[in-house]
Enzyme design. Structure first.
Site, mmCIF file in Angstrom:
data_model
loop_
_atom_site.group_PDB
_atom_site.id
_atom_site.type_symbol
_atom_site.label_atom_id
_atom_site.label_comp_id
_atom_site.label_asym_id
_atom_site.label_seq_id
_atom_site.Cartn_x
_atom_site.Cartn_y
_atom_site.Cartn_z
ATOM 1 N N ASP A 86 44.968 40.806 18.302
ATOM 2 C CA ASP A 86 45.115 39.638 17.437
ATOM 3 C C ASP A 86 46.571 39.177 17.530
ATOM 4 O OD1 ASP A 86 45.580 37.875 15.396
ATOM 5 O OD2 ASP A 86 44.842 39.184 13.797
ATOM 6 N N LYS B 24 49.958 28.555 13.057
ATOM 7 C CA LYS B 24 51.116 29.448 12.928
ATOM 8 C C LYS B 24 52.099 29.239 14.078
ATOM 9 C CE LYS B 24 48.316 33.050 10.749
ATOM 10 N NZ LYS B 24 48.575 32.898 9.320
ATOM 11 N N GLN C 201 50.325 36.506 14.825
ATOM 12 C CA GLN C 201 51.733 36.559 14.427
ATOM 13 C C GLN C 201 52.674 36.564 15.626
ATOM 14 O OE1 GLN C 201 52.918 36.049 11.540
ATOM 15 N NE2 GLN C 201 50.975 36.133 10.438
ATOM 16 N N HIS D 198 45.119 42.362 9.456
ATOM 17 C CA HIS D 198 44.716 41.285 8.554
ATOM 18 C C HIS D 198 43.192 41.372 8.373
ATOM 19 C CE1 HIS D 198 43.993 37.091 7.317
ATOM 20 N NE2 HIS D 198 45.267 37.023 7.032
ATOM 21 N N CYS E 26 46.291 39.695 2.492
ATOM 22 C CA CYS E 26 45.043 39.930 3.244
ATOM 23 C C CYS E 26 45.100 41.231 4.029
ATOM 24 C CB CYS E 26 44.728 38.773 4.189
ATOM 25 S SG CYS E 26 44.278 37.273 3.336
#
Ligand SMILES: Cc1ncc(COP(=O)(O)O)c(C=O)c1O
Lengths: 162, 410
Positions: free
Chosen positions: B202, B228, B205, B125, B368
């Protein structure tokens, strides 16, 4: 429902794709990206001796609305003075912003009446830019062509950088 | 802790949004990778805190402030526990994953220069790419890119070739927001360790889809966003190993992060306060803790099994459309319920618009992840992303909506 924007007229405009493809000898060319969706409108123009638009061609990587708009624009622009494009864009913005406008939005620009087809898009604000992207690229390409003329260059732009 | 038996329909009842019928239609919310919905216990925790315990933290001596302080500290402890982290001071609150990566890029990057390399990826992203591009621009740090396999996975097999002796940090995603591929972390960590580099994952998700055991992953830094993972917006986490965080300079100055002054020289507090200048997002942190507490009431294996079943149905259903191409792994190994695809002759936004009109919430476009789109030569994709509250009806609505959209656009 969102289906109302995908009516026969819009689909037909996208399908026939007036002016799609490169232009052999462009005097102005511009590429504009819509970073939100990854869309890209690339427009090339050539001007006649009297400064009117002799040819407008586009290569669109974008949604159906963007392609339909580019197609209608390529057909409408033939033979017009460059200022007419900005005027038509303002009329189109008005139509998208204010759905109460009546059917004579393009009274002053009769070649643009096909853009009445985009009226249902007013309900979908996130899609307004899709319809306007070809205009923004065209105005930029025309400014480039005018600049070339100002420099006394009527020759095609070399390599046509964006 | 009570472990509830898993039933998506029961879970949905905890989410006011599904009772609301926005646009007068049942909501088939398949845009969870962009933002998940909030269950009632989280909404109630937010309202309760702001109604009864609202005060600034770290500063007050009155009972309300003491209560706010305790709640804020407890939130940090809850979040640490969820991540299997023993020391809550390793949890730094930020405003989201983007802020976490930027914080680290500035703090960790402060000591780097043209002789140093950072390894990033072509499928991350923008929020785990642009901060590093900025660092490269500002400090001359060299970026190297891990490539992506044809089925949209990070090509960790290439890690030993790309992660060289000048590499100081590997900053890649734990799972792709486009292809749904989950990164094979162990080979990455091994390659980084071999040259003494640190690893940032990261987890934006990853968090909503099961348990993340940070010590077991063996990485050095981790980040994610609250919104999220069923929590409010405006809150995120940067986790780092204590000894690493303690050695980093603060990128932002302000109140609440100073131990005192030595003459005119500020003396900084240790982590986490050092990185939390100004009034922190107190209510949001409490909301995040409530969300993770709520999530931990389920057996994470049940969540994974449920999401896997739906993803299989979705992939099978999509495969029956001749014009549809999956952008991402087709198999279910190391894969999230995040499914991107293209439809021949149809633009993602046209598909999303038509399905949106039928109550099916999708996302379309470049998501993105422009470098990935460029590599795949795609203008964009349509993405359906599931959460634990989705069910068979959502998948069916997507598939029938897609049939309809293809007909409308033909
Ligand atoms: C993988 C990944 N990382 C980072 C982010 C950025 O999160 P935020 O916008 O909450 O900072 C996202 C959001 O879409 C994401 O999908």
């Amino acid at each position: 429902m969102s289906d109302d924007i995908y009516h026969a007229k819009i689909k037909a405009l996208a399908q026939v794709a007036h002016g799609a493809g490169p232009l052999a000898e462009p005097q102005g060319r511009a590429v504009i990206d819509n970073p939100l969706c990854g869309d890209r409108a690339s427009v090339s123009v050539a001007l006649a001796e009297d400064g009117t638009i002799a040819a407008l061609a586009h290569e669109i990587r974008g949604c159906l609305l963007c392609r339909a708009s580019a197609s209608a624009l390529a057909e409408a622009a033939q033979g017009l003075a460059p200022e007419r494009i900005a005027e038509a864009r303002r009329a189109l913005e008005h139509l998208l912003r204010d759905p109460e406008t009546t059917g004579d939005t393009f009274a002053a620009q009769p070649t643009f009446t096909d853009f009445e087809a985009f009226r249902p898009v007013h309900r979908h604000k996130s899609r307004h830019d899709c319809v306007l992207l070809p205009f923004r690229a065209t105005e930029k390409a025309l400014a480039e062509a005018a600049r070339q003329r100002g420099l006394g260059r009527n020759d095609p732009v070399a390599g046509a950088p964006s | 802790m009570t472990v509830m038996t898993f039933d998506a329909r029961t879970i949905r009842r905890q989410f006011p949004v599904f009772a609301g019928r926005p646009g007068g239609l049942p909501l088939h919310y398949l845009d969870n990778a962009a933002m998940a919905q909030m269950p009632r216990p989280v909404i109630e925790a937010l309202v309760a805190h702001d109604s009864l315990s609202r005060a600034n933290v770290h500063r007050g001596l009155h009972p309300l402030a003491e209560r706010a302080d305790r709640a804020y500290d407890a939130a940090r402890t809850t979040i640490a526990r969820h991540l299997h982290v023993a020391d809550p001071t390793e949890i730094v609150f930020t405003s989201g994953a983007t802020a976490s990566v930027n914080l680290l890029a500035q703090a960790f990057g402060a000591g780097l220069g043209p002789d140093d390399e950072i390894v990033v990826s072509r499928l991350d992203h923008h929020s785990n790419l642009v901060p590093w591009l900025l660092l490269a621009k500002n400090r001359g740090v060299r970026l190297r890119f891990l490539p992506v396999t044809a089925d949209g996975r990070l090509d960790v097999g290439k890690a030993p070739d790309i992660i060289g002796p000048r590499c100081r940090l590997v900053a890649v995603t734990h799972a792709s927001n486009v292809t749904g591929a989950v990164t094979a972390v162990a080979p990455l960590v091994a390659a980084a360790r071999a040259v003494g580099a640190k690893v940032l994952l990261d987890g934006a998700q990853m968090l909503p889809h099961g348990s993340v055991d940070l010590p077991k992953l063996g990485v050095d830094f981790y980040c994610f966003s609250g919104h999220k993972v069923f929590a409010p917006t405006g809150i995120g986490v940067l986790w780092g190993r204590r000894e690493l965080l303690s050695a980093l300079p603060p990128p932002m100055g302000g109140g609440g992060m100073i131990a005192g002054f030595d003459g005119d020289e500020p003396v900084f507090l240790d982590t986490p306060q050092r990185f939390e200048a100004g009034t922190p997002p107190v209510t949001q942190a409490i909301g995040l803790a409530a969300a993770l507490t709520w999530l931990d009431e389920f057996d994470h294996h049940d969540i994974a099994a449920h999401e896997r079943r739906l993803t299989e149905d979705l992939l099978d259903g999509l495969a029956s459309f001749p014009g549809v191409t999956i952008v991402g792994p087709r198999d279910m190994e190391r894969r999230l319920p995040v499914v991107s695809f293209t439809v021949a002759g149809a633009h993602p936004h046209d598909i999303c618009q038509i399905l949106g009109g039928r109550g099916v919430a999708l996302r379309g476009g470049a998501l993105c992840a422009q470098p990935l789109m460029n590599d795949l030569d795609l203008p964009g994709v349509v993405r359906a992303s599931l959460a634990l509250y989705n069910d068979e009806a959502d998948v069916a609505a997507l598939l029938s909506g897609l049939t309809h959209a293809i007909k409308v656009l033909a």
